[in-house]
Design a protein around this motif. Structure first.
Motif, short mmCIF file in Angstrom:
data_model
loop_
_atom_site.label_atom_id
_atom_site.label_comp_id
_atom_site.label_asym_id
_atom_site.label_seq_id
_atom_site.Cartn_x
_atom_site.Cartn_y
_atom_site.Cartn_z
N PRO A 99 0.82 -1.22 0.00
CA PRO A 99 0.00 0.00 0.00
C PRO A 99 0.85 1.27 0.00
O PRO A 99 1.93 1.32 0.59
N LEU A 100 0.34 2.26 -0.69
CA LEU A 100 0.94 3.60 -0.71
C LEU A 100 -0.10 4.60 -0.21
O LEU A 100 -1.29 4.44 -0.49
N ALA A 101 0.35 5.61 0.47
CA ALA A 101 -0.56 6.69 0.88
C ALA A 101 -0.98 7.48 -0.35
O ALA A 101 -0.24 7.57 -1.34
N ASP A 102 -2.18 8.06 -0.31
CA ASP A 102 -2.65 8.90 -1.42
C ASP A 102 -1.67 10.03 -1.71
O ASP A 102 -1.55 10.48 -2.85
N THR A 103 -1.00 10.47 -0.68
CA THR A 103 -0.09 11.62 -0.81
C THR A 103 1.36 11.20 -1.06
O THR A 103 2.26 12.04 -0.99
N ALA A 104 1.59 9.93 -1.35
CA ALA A 104 2.96 9.43 -1.55
C ALA A 104 3.64 10.17 -2.68
O ALA A 104 3.05 10.42 -3.73
N THR A 105 4.90 10.53 -2.45
CA THR A 105 5.70 11.18 -3.49
C THR A 105 6.81 10.28 -3.98
O THR A 105 7.45 10.57 -4.99
N HIS A 106 7.04 9.18 -3.25
CA HIS A 106 8.09 8.23 -3.61
C HIS A 106 7.58 6.80 -3.47
O HIS A 106 6.67 6.54 -2.68
N VAL A 107 8.18 5.90 -4.23
CA VAL A 107 7.95 4.47 -4.07
C VAL A 107 9.29 3.88 -3.66
O VAL A 107 10.30 4.06 -4.34
N ASP A 108 9.31 3.17 -2.52
CA ASP A 108 10.53 2.55 -2.03
C ASP A 108 10.41 1.04 -2.25
O ASP A 108 9.66 0.36 -1.56
N VAL A 109 11.14 0.51 -3.23
CA VAL A 109 11.04 -0.91 -3.55
C VAL A 109 11.92 -1.76 -2.63
O VAL A 109 11.84 -2.98 -2.66
N GLY A 110 12.74 -1.14 -1.80
CA GLY A 110 13.66 -1.87 -0.94
C GLY A 110 12.99 -2.88 -0.04
O GLY A 110 13.40 -4.04 0.04
N GLU A 111 11.96 -2.48 0.67
CA GLU A 111 11.28 -3.39 1.60
C GLU A 111 10.71 -4.60 0.87
O GLU A 111 10.87 -5.73 1.30
N ALA A 112 10.09 -4.37 -0.26
CA ALA A 112 9.52 -5.46 -1.03
C ALA A 112 10.60 -6.42 -1.50
O ALA A 112 10.44 -7.64 -1.46
N CYS A 113 11.74 -5.89 -1.93
CA CYS A 113 12.85 -6.73 -2.39
C CYS A 113 13.31 -7.67 -1.30
O CYS A 113 13.55 -8.85 -1.54
N PHE A 114 13.42 -7.17 -0.09
CA PHE A 114 13.99 -7.98 0.95
C PHE A 114 13.00 -8.96 1.55
O PHE A 114 13.38 -10.01 2.03
N PHE A 115 11.71 -8.66 1.46
CA PHE A 115 10.73 -9.67 1.81
C PHE A 115 10.78 -10.81 0.80
O PHE A 115 10.67 -11.98 1.15
N ASP A 116 10.97 -10.48 -0.48
CA ASP A 116 11.11 -11.51 -1.50
C ASP A 116 12.38 -12.32 -1.28
O ASP A 116 12.39 -13.54 -1.44
N LEU A 117 13.47 -11.67 -0.92
CA LEU A 117 14.73 -12.36 -0.65
C LEU A 117 14.55 -13.33 0.52
O LEU A 117 14.95 -14.49 0.45
#
Length: 158
Positions: A99-117
């Motif tokens: 999930p992203l906040a409606d006001t998000a200005t950035h997407v951080d793929v780091g957390e998703a990468c490490f859950f996949d790892l």
């Protein structure tokens, strides 16, 4: 660079290539013994309003103990990943969507990468080596061969 400014996606996909040290704070708490840097490569794409797809690969080497023979194992992990980020409130309950906040200005793929790892490492493939490399498996194969030879010798006796 694993954090992408959403405005940059207006010009097309943004590459997200990085090499992280095993001591990176993002990796703390994964419970993995990483033996070298983690290579992350991929790209983030804007799909629809408020939705972004990251498609990439995560490569790392994990040290663990074989669950069969308890010897030390080093396992290469090379995992492909497709990760969807969304600010759609209807997608918030979907465990496959970050999930992203409606006001998000950035997407951080780091957390998703490490859950996949972590998922790739703990699904059992990284904690167990190939049967032919496993000491327990080698012992069983050697015992079976020895028994077959003994049986063969017994059958040859008059």
């Amino acid at each position: 660079m694993l954090k992408v400014d959403i405005r940059d996606l207006g010009r097309g996909p943004v590459e997200t290539d990085a090499q992280l040290d095993p001591s990176d704070p993002l990796l703390q708490g994964l419970g993995l013994e990483l033996t070298g840097p983690i290579d992350v490569e991929g790209s983030l794409h804007a799909t629809t309003e408020g939705e972004y797809l990251w498609r990439g690969r995560i490569r790392a080497t994990v040290a663990a103990e074989c669950r069969r023979c308890l010897t030390d194992v080093r396992q290469e992990i090379d995992a492909g990943a497709d990760v969807l980020f969304s600010s759609d409130p209807d997608a918030a309950d979907d465990p496959s969507v970050y999930p992203l906040a409606d006001t998000a200005t950035h997407v951080d793929v780091g957390e998703a990468c490490f859950f996949d790892l972590a998922g790739e490492a703990f699904d059992g493939r990284a904690l167990r080596h190939r049967a032919l490399d496993c000491a327990r498996e080698r012992d069983v194969v050697a015992l079976e061969r020895a028994l077959a030879q003994d049986v063969g010798h017994l059958a040859e006796r008059p």
